[in-house]
Design an enzyme around this catalytic site. Structure first.
Site, PDB file in Angstrom:
ATOM      1  CD  GLU A  24      -2.855   1.388   0.396  1.00 22.66           C
ATOM      2  OE1 GLU A  24      -2.472   1.430  -0.787  1.00 22.66           O
ATOM      3  OE2 GLU A  24      -4.030   1.575   0.738  1.00 22.66           O
TER       4      GLU A  24
ATOM      5  CG  ASP B 212      -4.956   9.275   6.332  1.00 16.36           C
ATOM      6  OD1 ASP B 212      -4.355   9.870   7.232  1.00 16.36           O
ATOM      7  OD2 ASP B 212      -5.897   9.784   5.715  1.00 16.36           O
TER       8      ASP B 212
HETATM    9  P1  5GP Z   1      -6.947   5.172   5.194  1.00 20.88           P
HETATM   10  O1  5GP Z   1      -8.068   4.197   5.106  1.00 20.88           O
HETATM   11  O2  5GP Z   1      -5.700   4.619   5.803  1.00 20.88           O
HETATM   12  O3  5GP Z   1      -7.387   6.432   5.874  1.00 20.88           O
HETATM   13  O4  5GP Z   1      -6.705   5.648   3.726  1.00 20.88           O
HETATM   14  C1  5GP Z   1      -5.692   5.254   2.931  1.00 20.88           C
HETATM   15  C2  5GP Z   1      -5.918   5.808   1.545  1.00 20.88           C
HETATM   16  O5  5GP Z   1      -6.279   7.202   1.579  1.00 20.88           O
HETATM   17  C3  5GP Z   1      -4.643   5.724   0.761  1.00 20.88           C
HETATM   18  O6  5GP Z   1      -4.554   4.532   0.060  1.00 20.88           O
HETATM   19  C4  5GP Z   1      -4.743   6.932  -0.153  1.00 20.88           C
HETATM   20  O7  5GP Z   1      -5.461   6.578  -1.307  1.00 20.88           O
HETATM   21  C5  5GP Z   1      -5.562   7.932   0.621  1.00 20.88           C
HETATM   22  N1  5GP Z   1      -4.720   8.926   1.294  1.00 20.88           N
HETATM   23  C6  5GP Z   1      -4.539   9.075   2.616  1.00 20.88           C
HETATM   24  N2  5GP Z   1      -3.683  10.080   2.898  1.00 20.88           N
HETATM   25  C7  5GP Z   1      -3.307  10.571   1.695  1.00 20.88           C
HETATM   26  C8  5GP Z   1      -2.413  11.629   1.314  1.00 20.88           C
HETATM   27  O8  5GP Z   1      -1.779  12.335   2.112  1.00 20.88           O
HETATM   28  N3  5GP Z   1      -2.276  11.844  -0.028  1.00 20.88           N
HETATM   29  C9  5GP Z   1      -2.941  11.110  -0.966  1.00 20.88           C
HETATM   30  N4  5GP Z   1      -2.741  11.422  -2.241  1.00 20.88           N
HETATM   31  N5  5GP Z   1      -3.798  10.108  -0.631  1.00 20.88           N
HETATM   32  C10 5GP Z   1      -3.960   9.851   0.682  1.00 20.88           C
END
Ligand code: 5GP
Length: 185
Positions: A103, A107
């Site tokens: 991955e 986040d």
């Molecule tokens: P989570 O479920 O961990 O919150 O989200 C992960 C997904 O959110 C990542 O695969 C990505 O697509 C998106 N994402 C989270 N933070 C960022 C960031 O700082 N920049 C970008 N471009 N995508 C992010």
């Protein structure tokens, strides 16, 4: 080499191409050691992990195989709801396999928790997570990242596969966009 035109939209670079390559190298070495004698399946979570994925697998010295999964999380691009829809599933069965999910960034951790649980239900032999970027401040669920590259602050980053509105994936470094890019919308 000429500077990339898209860099004009970047406020500051967090990690250079060289720093990223070093982090990818480290993860690849660790995986190569840990999976000696095994043939793991590397699963790329499209699209963001694609650049990291292609760099990583070429540095891993194992008889590995690859597969791809595309997901979409409900909610806007900068907010994750944790509910994930599989847009493209794996081509091959992972039953009995040693699986490594690759991955781009963790986040809140909700997306990966969901994917991990989905794959565990398919009776994998083992499962681990390799993530290039970790944004620990935003974590909403407990999630073990077995192979972690670089830690970033709570900022929205682009480059090296990561997009804003489908752009900036082709930057070799990782950086933070100028606020004016968002405000123009
Ligand atoms: P989570 O479920 O961990 O919150 O989200 C992960 C997904 O959110 C990542 O695969 C990505 O697509 C998106 N994402 C989270 N933070 C960022 C960031 O700082 N920049 C970008 N471009 N995508 C992010």
């Amino acid at each position: 080499m000429k500077q990339h035109t898209l860099l004009k939209d970047i406020e500051h670079i967090l990690y250079s191409e060289e720093a990223i390559a070093e982090a990818v190298d480290k993860i690849a070495k660790q995986i190569t050691e840990d999976y000696r004698g095994k043939s793991p399946v590397f699963i790329c979570i499209l699209k963001g992990a694609s650049v990291f994925f292609t760099d990583l697998i070429r540095k891993v010295d194992l008889p590995l195989s690859i597969d791809f999964m595309a997901i979409s999380s409900y909610g806007s691009s900068t907010k994750t709801s944790g509910v994930v829809r599989i847009l493209k599933d794996l081509d091959e069965s992972v039953e009995g396999k040693d699986v490594i999910i690759v991955e781009d960034i963790i986040d809140t951790g909700l997306t990966l928790s969901y994917i991990k649980n989905t794959l565990i239900q398919r009776k994998v032999n083992s499962i681990s997570i390799a993530a290039l970027l970790d944004k620990p401040e935003r974590r909403k669920t407990e999630l073990e990242i077995d192979y972690k590259g670089l830690v970033i602050p709570n900022e929205f980053v682009v480059g090296y596969g990561l997009d804003y509105d489908e752009k900036y994936r082709n930057l070799s470094s990782i950086g933070v966009l100028k606020p004016s890019i968002y405000m123009d919308e």
